[in-house]
Design an enzyme around this catalytic site. Structure first.
Site, PDB file in Angstrom:
ATOM      1  N   GLU A 207      -7.828   2.754  -5.237  1.00  0.00           N
ATOM      2  CA  GLU A 207      -8.336   2.551  -3.879  1.00  0.00           C
ATOM      3  C   GLU A 207      -9.136   3.746  -3.376  1.00  0.00           C
ATOM      4  OE1 GLU A 207      -4.624  -0.277  -2.571  1.00  0.00           O
ATOM      5  OE2 GLU A 207      -4.672   1.749  -1.820  1.00  0.00           O
TER       6      GLU A 207
ATOM      7  N   CYS B 198      -3.092   8.360   4.846  1.00  0.00           N
ATOM      8  CA  CYS B 198      -2.581   9.306   3.844  1.00  0.00           C
ATOM      9  C   CYS B 198      -1.186   8.900   3.404  1.00  0.00           C
ATOM     10  CB  CYS B 198      -2.458  10.705   4.463  1.00  0.00           C
ATOM     11  SG  CYS B 198      -3.987  11.576   4.494  1.00  0.00           S
TER      12      CYS B 198
END
Ligand code: SF4
Length: 343
Positions: A91, A337
């Site tokens: 990703e 994150c």
């Protein structure tokens, strides 16, 4: 011969094409035209059609498959799911910086590995285990695919997606060089960040080789036991060794490293955490980035506003170095994150 253009710097491309009679200057022209248009040019001024045909026969320009694209309804972050050389997925995230009229731009957060061998407790990628290293072209092409999908330029790249770039050092640094070369995508080297969990050998090498990229080291705790509980790499490269490598890096390069601190409620946002950090970095100029933990399992929670304010006050009182809170967006699409898991 089959030369993968996106795997090579312009100099390497020149060396690979030299047997065909390609000059270094022509190699740079080819690199620029191919990367900027994402196609091998069909014609080039001052190049004979015969030579160009031979070059075209020998060059390949693979592209990633875009398997999924999701836009955050919260903040416009975009997550891309790609397929490359294997059956596995990885990703990348497009971070929008659209607040300055006339200077709208994006930062691409890209992956360097599928999965990650380092197993940080707060990270979904770490839970996947390690699958494989990405090739240079697979990293370069994440930026090219995002660029092709964007109405504004991509002006920065962070190697902060899936994986530990310094464990895939050669391929990741080569990708950063291709992205920053004037005849590549010409992204300013200081706007390309290599983020590591603390791979000491890689930090030393990065300093010794003097690459002009920005270094971010995920510290998250200045207490060895607490750090080890979250980041198993602490057992392999303990804090004193890590700090020595960062000091050495700064002495050689003259550049301030950024330390990243994933904030976890009740764990590493206490006054004593700020004091311990100040002690650890005494005499070493650093920048500190504070990032909220993103843990969909709920095991780790981000600090409450009261905790956050108290921690910032303590940092101001004891650390006396620049501190920034980094917004990590796209939570609703698992783009923030620590949330990338190739799903
Ligand atoms: Fe790997 Fe980074 Fe996740 Fe740690 S935080 S497991 S180094 S991807």
């Amino acid at each position: 011969m089959s030369i993968v253009l996106k795997n090579l710097t312009a100099e390497e491309l020149g060396a690979a094409l030299a047997p065909l009679g390609v000059s270094p200057r022509l190699a740079r022209q080819l690199q620029a035209a191919a990367l900027r248009n994402d196609a091998i040019p069909a014609s080039l001024p001052e190049v004979s059609p015969r030579l160009l045909a031979r070059i075209r026969q020998n060059l390949v320009l693979p592209r990633l498959d875009l398997l999924d694209r999701r836009v955050s309804a919260l903040d416009g972050f975009v997550k891309y799911v790609f397929g490359g050389e294997g059956a596995d997925r990885f990703e990348a995230v497009r971070i929008p910086l659209l607040h300055r009229a006339g200077d709208e731009k994006y930062v691409a957060c890209i992956s360097s590995q599928v999965g990650c061998p380092l197993g940080c407790a707060f990270c979904a990628t770490g839970k996947m285990g390690f699958k494989r290293n990405l090739a240079t072209w697979e990293m370069v092409d994440q930026v090219l695919r995002i660029r092709a999908d964007s109405p504004h330029p991509v002006r920065g790249v962070v190697f902060m997606g899936m994986g530990e770039p310094l464990l895939n050092y050669d391929a990741a640094i080569r990708a950063a060089r291709i992205l920053s070369e004037p005849c590549g995508l010409a992204i300013a080297a200081k706007s390309i960040s290599i983020s590591t969990a603390g791979v000491v050998l890689g930090i030393r090498r990065l300093g010794a080789e003097r690459w002009p990229f920005r270094l971010i080291v995920s510290l998250t705790s200045a207490d060895p036991d607490r750090r080890r509980a979250l980041m198993p790499i602490e057992a392999r490269y303990p804090l004193p060794e890590l700090m020595a490598a960062i000091r050495e890096y700064q002495t050689i390069t003259g550049r301030r490293a950024t330390l990243a601190w994933t904030m976890i409620s009740g764990f590493n946002v206490r006054k004593e955490d700020a004091v311990q950090l100040a002690e650890l970095v005494r005499g070493l100029p650093i920048k500190l980035d504070l990032i909220d933990v993103n843990d969909p399992t709920g095991t780790y929670r981000s600090p409450t506003p009261v905790e956050l304010n108290a921690f910032r006050d303590a940092l101001r009182a004891h650390l006396k170095m620049p501190v920034a809170r980094r917004y990590s967006g796209g939570r609703d699409i698992h783009a923030a994150c620590g949330m990338l898991a190739g799903a």
